[in-house]
Design a protein around this motif. Sequence first.
Motif, short mmCIF file in Angstrom:
data_model
loop_
_atom_site.label_atom_id
_atom_site.label_comp_id
_atom_site.label_asym_id
_atom_site.label_seq_id
_atom_site.Cartn_x
_atom_site.Cartn_y
_atom_site.Cartn_z
N GLY A 92 -20.79 48.86 -8.61
CA GLY A 92 -19.87 49.96 -8.36
C GLY A 92 -20.20 50.78 -7.13
N GLU A 93 -21.33 50.53 -6.50
CA GLU A 93 -21.74 51.28 -5.31
C GLU A 93 -20.70 51.13 -4.20
N VAL A 94 -20.39 52.23 -3.52
CA VAL A 94 -19.48 52.18 -2.39
C VAL A 94 -20.26 51.76 -1.14
N VAL A 95 -19.84 50.67 -0.51
CA VAL A 95 -20.52 50.12 0.66
C VAL A 95 -19.90 50.65 1.94
N TRP A 96 -18.57 50.64 2.03
CA TRP A 96 -17.91 51.22 3.20
C TRP A 96 -16.56 51.78 2.82
N LYS A 126 -18.89 52.80 -13.72
CA LYS A 126 -17.71 53.62 -13.45
C LYS A 126 -17.92 54.32 -12.12
N SER A 127 -16.91 54.29 -11.28
CA SER A 127 -16.98 54.93 -9.97
C SER A 127 -15.81 55.89 -9.82
N VAL A 128 -16.13 57.17 -9.73
CA VAL A 128 -15.11 58.21 -9.54
C VAL A 128 -14.96 58.46 -8.04
N ARG A 129 -13.74 58.58 -7.56
CA ARG A 129 -13.52 58.85 -6.15
C ARG A 129 -14.22 60.17 -5.77
N PRO A 130 -14.79 60.25 -4.56
CA PRO A 130 -15.64 61.40 -4.19
C PRO A 130 -14.89 62.73 -4.28
N LYS A 131 -15.42 63.65 -5.09
CA LYS A 131 -14.75 64.93 -5.35
C LYS A 131 -14.65 65.77 -4.09
N GLU A 132 -15.65 65.66 -3.19
CA GLU A 132 -15.61 66.49 -1.98
C GLU A 132 -14.44 66.11 -1.07
N ILE A 133 -13.94 64.88 -1.22
CA ILE A 133 -12.79 64.43 -0.43
C ILE A 133 -11.49 64.62 -1.21
#
Length: 423
Positions: free
Chosen positions: A251-255, A202-209
Motif C-alpha cells: 500500500g506504500e505510495v511510490v510516486w 489500507k491507504s487513505v489519501r493524504p489529508k494535508e492535500i
Amino acid sequence: MTTKVVFVLSVIFLFAGCTGSDKAENWTHFRGSQMDGHAQTETAPLEWSENSNIVWKTEVKGKGYSSPVVFGNQIWITSATDDGKEFYTLCFDFETGELLDEKTIFTSDDPQRIHSTNSYATPTPCIEDGFVYVHFGTFGTACIDTRNFEVVWQREDLKAEHMQGPASSPVIHKNMLIVHLEGTHDPYVVALNKKTGEIIWKSVRPKEIYDPLEPVYRKSYQTPIIIEVDERELMISNAAYMCFAHDVNTGEVVWTIEYGYDSTVSQPLYWNGLVFVNSGWIFLDNIPFFTRQYAIDPAGKGDVTKTHVKWMYEDEVPQIPTPIIVDGKMYMVHDRGMVTCLDAMTGEPVWKEKLVGNFNSSPIYAAGNIYFFNVKGDCTIIKPGDSFQKIAENSIGETVKAVPAFVRGKMVLRTEKNLYLIE
C-alpha cells in the motif's frame, strides 16, 4: 531498466498450469482478463440486430451498469433495485442463458443518492476459478463460491460517501482483492484477503492535500491496473486531483502526479513502458471544462509531476470511456462521440471522426476490430489504422452502458434490461 505489465490474473499468481487458450475462454475483470480492453478471441460477431444472430436473450432483474464476467460455463453480473434498497448477484449459463443462481446479497434501508446517469450496481465483478467477488461500494463487498453458490464472506463496514453512487470495480491480485472507496470524505483504497475478507492494508489519501479541497473534488470512480517496474509491483490509481502509484503488496505510495480535481472514471492503461492516466474534470471558474490524458514514465519516486510526464493531450478526451491501445495507437471515444486516434508514444493526433450518440461503454478490441457502443445500443465497428475505416454498424435497440465481453467467438452484451449472447 525493464518495465513490463503484470496481468491482474496472471499465470504465475492465480492459474498454475493455465495456458494462453484459457484467456480466450474466460473474461475475468472489467475490460477483460488482462484489463486492457483486448479480447483473446480469434473471431467475433460483425452483424447482429434485435432479431438476428442472437443465441439467447434473458431478462435481468433490477438495474445495473456493471459489465459481465465469464468463467467456464458461468456468466456473472450484479444488479440492484432502482431505489438502492436491494442488491443482487446473478449467475447465468453461458450456453443457454438459464439463470443458475440469484441472490439478494445486500440490503439498505436508507441508501445514498446516486447520479441520475449511474446505477446502484455499476462496479463490475471479478472472477477466478471457484470464486466470484462482487462490490457495491459503500453498500457491501462479498465473495461467492461459484461451485455451490454459497457466500464465503461479506462486508458492509467499508464505507464511503460516494455522492454520485459507486462505480470503481474490484481487482484480484495474488491473495488480495483490491477495492477503491474514494468518496467526499477521507477517500481510501483497501486490499482485502480474498479468502477471508480481512484487511491486509489500507491507504487513505493524504489529508494535508485532500482536506483543503471541497468535498465534491475528492471523489473518484476509477478502476486501477497493476504493472511491474524495476521488479516492483505497482498499482496505478488515478484518484481525484492526483494519480498514485502504490506498492501493491504494502500500500506504500511510490510516486504521484498532480493534475486537477474531480471524478476520475476512465481506467489507466499501460503500453511500451508508459502509463496513461485520465485526469477527470479540470475546472475553470468552478465549471467542468475538459479532461486531460497523460502519458507517464512510471519509474520515478515522489512527486514526479514535473519530471516524468511525457505528454499531455486535452482535446475531446473522454471522462467515462477508457481508451484502448492497438499497435502503438490510442483510440478514445469522447462521451459525446468524437473518436480520436493518437500516437501513443508522442500524443500526436493521427485522425478524428465523429460518431453518432453519447458513449459510456469503453471500446473493446476483438478479432482485429474495435467495437464502440453508444448509450442507445448502436455499435460502430472499425479497423484500427492510420485512417478511419468503418467495418460495420449494428444496433441492439436498448440502453448500453456496460462493456461487452468477448469469449469463444461470441459476445456477451449486458443492456439495461437484458443479457444477450451474440454470435
